[in-house]
Design an enzyme around this catalytic site. Sequence first.
Site, PDB file in Angstrom:
ATOM      1  N   PRO A   2       0.826  -1.222   0.000  1.00  0.00           N
ATOM      2  CA  PRO A   2       0.000   0.000   0.000  1.00  0.00           C
ATOM      3  C   PRO A   2       0.856   1.265   0.000  1.00  0.00           C
ATOM      4  O   PRO A   2       1.834   1.344   0.723  1.00  0.00           O
ATOM      5  CB  PRO A   2      -0.787  -0.104   1.306  1.00  0.00           C
ATOM      6  CG  PRO A   2      -0.636  -1.511   1.765  1.00  0.00           C
ATOM      7  CD  PRO A   2       0.642  -2.019   1.199  1.00  0.00           C
ATOM      8  N   LYS A  59       2.357   7.166   4.642  1.00  0.00           N
ATOM      9  CA  LYS A  59       1.623   5.900   4.531  1.00  0.00           C
ATOM     10  C   LYS A  59       1.085   5.446   5.890  1.00  0.00           C
ATOM     11  O   LYS A  59       0.664   4.306   6.049  1.00  0.00           O
ATOM     12  CB  LYS A  59       2.535   4.816   3.953  1.00  0.00           C
ATOM     13  CG  LYS A  59       3.117   5.161   2.582  1.00  0.00           C
ATOM     14  CD  LYS A  59       4.096   4.075   2.130  1.00  0.00           C
ATOM     15  CE  LYS A  59       4.936   4.565   0.955  1.00  0.00           C
ATOM     16  NZ  LYS A  59       6.015   3.607   0.625  1.00  0.00           N
ATOM     17  N   HIS A 109      -5.190 -14.563   9.153  1.00  0.00           N
ATOM     18  CA  HIS A 109      -4.267 -13.433   9.041  1.00  0.00           C
ATOM     19  C   HIS A 109      -4.641 -12.257   9.943  1.00  0.00           C
ATOM     20  O   HIS A 109      -4.064 -11.188   9.848  1.00  0.00           O
ATOM     21  CB  HIS A 109      -4.177 -12.975   7.582  1.00  0.00           C
ATOM     22  CG  HIS A 109      -3.591 -14.020   6.685  1.00  0.00           C
ATOM     23  ND1 HIS A 109      -3.957 -14.165   5.366  1.00  0.00           N
ATOM     24  CD2 HIS A 109      -2.673 -14.983   6.931  1.00  0.00           C
ATOM     25  CE1 HIS A 109      -3.284 -15.185   4.845  1.00  0.00           C
ATOM     26  NE2 HIS A 109      -2.506 -15.696   5.771  1.00  0.00           N
ATOM     27  N   ARG A 128       1.846 -11.191   5.841  1.00  0.00           N
ATOM     28  CA  ARG A 128       3.299 -11.169   6.035  1.00  0.00           C
ATOM     29  C   ARG A 128       3.723 -10.648   7.408  1.00  0.00           C
ATOM     30  O   ARG A 128       4.885 -10.713   7.757  1.00  0.00           O
ATOM     31  CB  ARG A 128       3.962 -10.320   4.943  1.00  0.00           C
ATOM     32  CG  ARG A 128       3.690 -10.774   3.519  1.00  0.00           C
ATOM     33  CD  ARG A 128       4.617 -11.880   3.047  1.00  0.00           C
ATOM     34  NE  ARG A 128       6.026 -11.541   3.130  1.00  0.00           N
ATOM     35  CZ  ARG A 128       6.755 -11.028   2.152  1.00  0.00           C
ATOM     36  NH1 ARG A 128       6.203 -10.772   0.996  1.00  0.00           N
ATOM     37  NH2 ARG A 128       8.038 -10.799   2.313  1.00  0.00           N
ATOM     38  N   ARG A 169      21.892  16.099  -5.729  1.00  0.00           N
ATOM     39  CA  ARG A 169      21.708  14.655  -5.530  1.00  0.00           C
ATOM     40  C   ARG A 169      21.996  13.890  -6.817  1.00  0.00           C
ATOM     41  O   ARG A 169      21.471  14.204  -7.877  1.00  0.00           O
ATOM     42  CB  ARG A 169      20.256  14.360  -5.095  1.00  0.00           C
ATOM     43  CG  ARG A 169      19.871  14.956  -3.755  1.00  0.00           C
ATOM     44  CD  ARG A 169      20.183  14.034  -2.599  1.00  0.00           C
ATOM     45  NE  ARG A 169      19.553  12.736  -2.742  1.00  0.00           N
ATOM     46  CZ  ARG A 169      18.359  12.419  -2.227  1.00  0.00           C
ATOM     47  NH1 ARG A 169      17.659  13.319  -1.572  1.00  0.00           N
ATOM     48  NH2 ARG A 169      17.873  11.206  -2.373  1.00  0.00           N
TER      49      ARG A 169
END
Length: 300
Positions: A2, A59, A109, A128, A169
């Site tokens: 996600p 996130k 899960h 996971r 950079r």
Amino acid sequence: MPELPEVETVVRQLGPEVEGHRIERLEVLDPRWSRPLPPEQLEEAVSGGAIERLGRRGKYILMGLNGARTLVMHLRMTGNLVLREGEEMLDPSLGRRLYEGERSTEERHLRARFVLDDGRELWFTDPRRFGEAFLIEDARLGERFAKLGLEPFSPEFTAQALGEMAAGRKAPLKSFLLDQSGVAGVGNIYADEALFRAELHPLSPAGSMKPAHLEALRDAVVAALEAGIDAGGSSIDDYRDARGERGTMQDEFLVHTREGEDCRRCGGTIVRIVVGGRSTYFCPGCQVRLRRRPKRRTRK
Ligand SMILES: [Zn+2]
């Protein structure tokens, strides 16, 4: 995995459903979810709390609770936060028996669940098991997220700000966009999509962008993320929205996962390369590879 659009989709769906409700109890079924805090301690702190607001930073999902506290959750690779109600609801006593006997995939899960005051449940499922949660005082949120980069939908996210981040950079643009300390919330999918929209080659050194490139990239990041939100996110692996449904962004990808297919802009062929260990898709026909800026001559 996600990214911002997937997390934003979950937050927008869940907010109106859970805000104003009390958490009858939180059950943490996997100690990895709350570590280093023992599950019982997080359960005790959150159970009985009122959900005042649901938000997002990068996130991270921010569940604002009464008492100026926030439960911060991260879905990591395969986490999902899904609201369950009606016939889907299970025997409330199931929680503690979860690792015995037959169970559905979702039950297997399940890492944590919130039982709300009206009997509905919010499930954090995660095959996971990289997903995590921690409770923090609101006063410490700023400090906790101090190293997290700019929110792409904030007024601070300008071409100029992007230029300051990129100055000097040498990192490839793809890696530059994935760095959460620069722009927050962009991951592997939306970095590819944004670079295609900006017509920039993923291996171009970040510091080589000129003002026009910075403008294009800034707009492209916002447009790629907005497209993701409009489609309810991408479900190329485990991601499901707060209703347990798949997003449809994967059907609208411009380049991501489209190796060997035609470029929708120039008709060229999309290729896949690996940048910083991540699969990267782009069109060599129309994404310009910038050269490093020539060094300024010091002689007169
Ligand atoms: Zn092309």
